[in-house]
Design an enzyme around this catalytic site. Sequence first.
Site, PDB file in Angstrom:
ATOM      1  N   SER A  60      28.246   3.551  77.409  1.00  0.00           N
ATOM      2  CA  SER A  60      28.528   4.981  77.436  1.00  0.00           C
ATOM      3  C   SER A  60      27.485   5.704  76.593  1.00  0.00           C
ATOM      4  O   SER A  60      26.288   5.555  76.823  1.00  0.00           O
ATOM      5  CB  SER A  60      29.957   5.208  76.934  1.00  0.00           C
ATOM      6  OG  SER A  60      30.317   6.544  77.077  1.00  0.00           O
ATOM      7  N   HIS A 105      28.524   5.592  81.724  1.00  0.00           N
ATOM      8  CA  HIS A 105      29.168   6.911  81.791  1.00  0.00           C
ATOM      9  C   HIS A 105      28.094   7.989  81.766  1.00  0.00           C
ATOM     10  O   HIS A 105      27.187   7.938  80.941  1.00  0.00           O
ATOM     11  CB  HIS A 105      30.069   7.138  80.569  1.00  0.00           C
ATOM     12  CG  HIS A 105      31.246   6.230  80.523  1.00  0.00           C
ATOM     13  ND1 HIS A 105      31.989   6.055  79.384  1.00  0.00           N
ATOM     14  CD2 HIS A 105      31.823   5.439  81.467  1.00  0.00           C
ATOM     15  CE1 HIS A 105      32.978   5.203  79.615  1.00  0.00           C
ATOM     16  NE2 HIS A 105      32.894   4.808  80.874  1.00  0.00           N
ATOM     17  N   ASP A 128      36.815   2.588  76.748  1.00  0.00           N
ATOM     18  CA  ASP A 128      36.670   2.019  78.087  1.00  0.00           C
ATOM     19  C   ASP A 128      35.975   0.659  77.971  1.00  0.00           C
ATOM     20  O   ASP A 128      35.054   0.489  77.173  1.00  0.00           O
ATOM     21  CB  ASP A 128      35.828   2.977  78.946  1.00  0.00           C
ATOM     22  CG  ASP A 128      35.908   2.634  80.426  1.00  0.00           C
ATOM     23  OD1 ASP A 128      36.805   1.865  80.826  1.00  0.00           O
ATOM     24  OD2 ASP A 128      35.060   3.146  81.184  1.00  0.00           O
TER      25      ASP A 128
END
Lengths: 280, 193
Positions: free
Chosen positions: B12, B39, B131
């Site tokens: 991310s 992400h 996540d």
Amino acid sequence: MTPRPHQPDEALEALETKLLLEGIFGRYGYDFRDYASSSVRRRIRAAVELEDLSSISALHARILHEPDCMERFLRAVSVHVTSMFRDPGFYIAFRRHVVPLLGTYPFIRVWIAGCSTGEEVYSLAILLQEEGLNDRCRIYATDLSDIVLNHAAEGIFPLPKMKEFTSNYQQAGGQGDFSAYYTAKYDNAVMRASLKKNLVFSQHNLVSDSGFNEFHVILCRNVMIYFNKDLQKRVLQTIHDSLVTLGVVGLGQRESLRYSPLETCYEEIDPSARLYRRVQ
Amino acid sequence: MSAGRILAIGTSMGGFRALREVLSAFPETFPLPIAVVQHRRDDEHGRLVELMQPHTPLTVREPVDKDEMTPGRVYLAPTGYHLLVEPGWLSLSTEAPVCHARPSIDVLFESAAISYGPGVIAVVLTGASVDGAAGAARVAAGGGTVVVQDPADAERPEMPEAARSAVPGCQLRPLQALGPYLAGLASTEVVNT
């Protein structure tokens, strides 16, 4: 082999999944057996949690004995989280390349297959209204689940979503004021009745039902991504058989006809927008 | 059920630099397909492929649904879709975001565990999210290998921390060592148990 009771056992879950999908097919006729397996496994796992159960087998029993549980499962499988004018480039290409074609027909039939909660249906209705085609156009919107269809037919969306939808609409070449297309009511946006008058919502299962009319445009965007390759081929055949020659198919941004034997029957109208015209 | 082996990477915030470091260390002959979730904003279609490609000998692609996976190819999840692996091929989904993310690392890892079982190597790099942690646990439970960037070394430690907590037995490596370590791991034959 020693069972490991406290860990998810992928092989056991695979077996339970197979049995569940056979059970659903046998009991209710809904056929999920050829869905892409890891995505269907995710949905099933979510359903197990939603029902507050501890195994797929327990879900299986409940689904067989309680039709309401089956309804909830159907809904979980049918809801895709999307937005109005998702992929604005698609709508720009539609205006540019498809609208002129449609102008040549006295009456236009559009099928939106797998319409879920209806965001795409209203997007297209707005576009066709702006292009002056609304009055000679009928949009047939279908889905597997009655619950999501009812939602789509109501045309009510959460008001906070309108910011995103408005921005998409503008990027998609929208020509007016997006807020004119809905009425705010408490926390909801209710789509205008004028958009709904040429919409027909009906239950249809792409997996097991055949086509039901001949269409000039069929949109089936981000629906076949849940199917395995064999099922995708079968569904593309149904779509093909429901499309007039020179009719147009629209797929999702990351879908393609590449894996279909029907690929040669189509020409790309706009490769980046995944719009194809049937040429044979 | 398992169809061989796969490398799945999730990252991310700070992910571009970390991913570049890892992918640039891989040889052209890297023997496994590589599925990546990074992400990023929804409107960055295709841009990451362009930015990443010059830094690795491997071909980087945003896949189309049902693309078959080829060893040594990098499949980068397109924005606005979850990326799932099936045995030998890829599928996409527009299900709800998971951990506020679509694509979600958890979804990728979970699908890898389902389709590849012990053949999964799952890697969690820098990120300010949780996540990937649940997915990493699923991979570990299925007998796969979980590798995590050392949080002390990560641009954002939250995601590696969460993965480490979820999988205490994971392999921790600093970023610089990750590429060579994964290349070695990928070239080692797994012993079927």
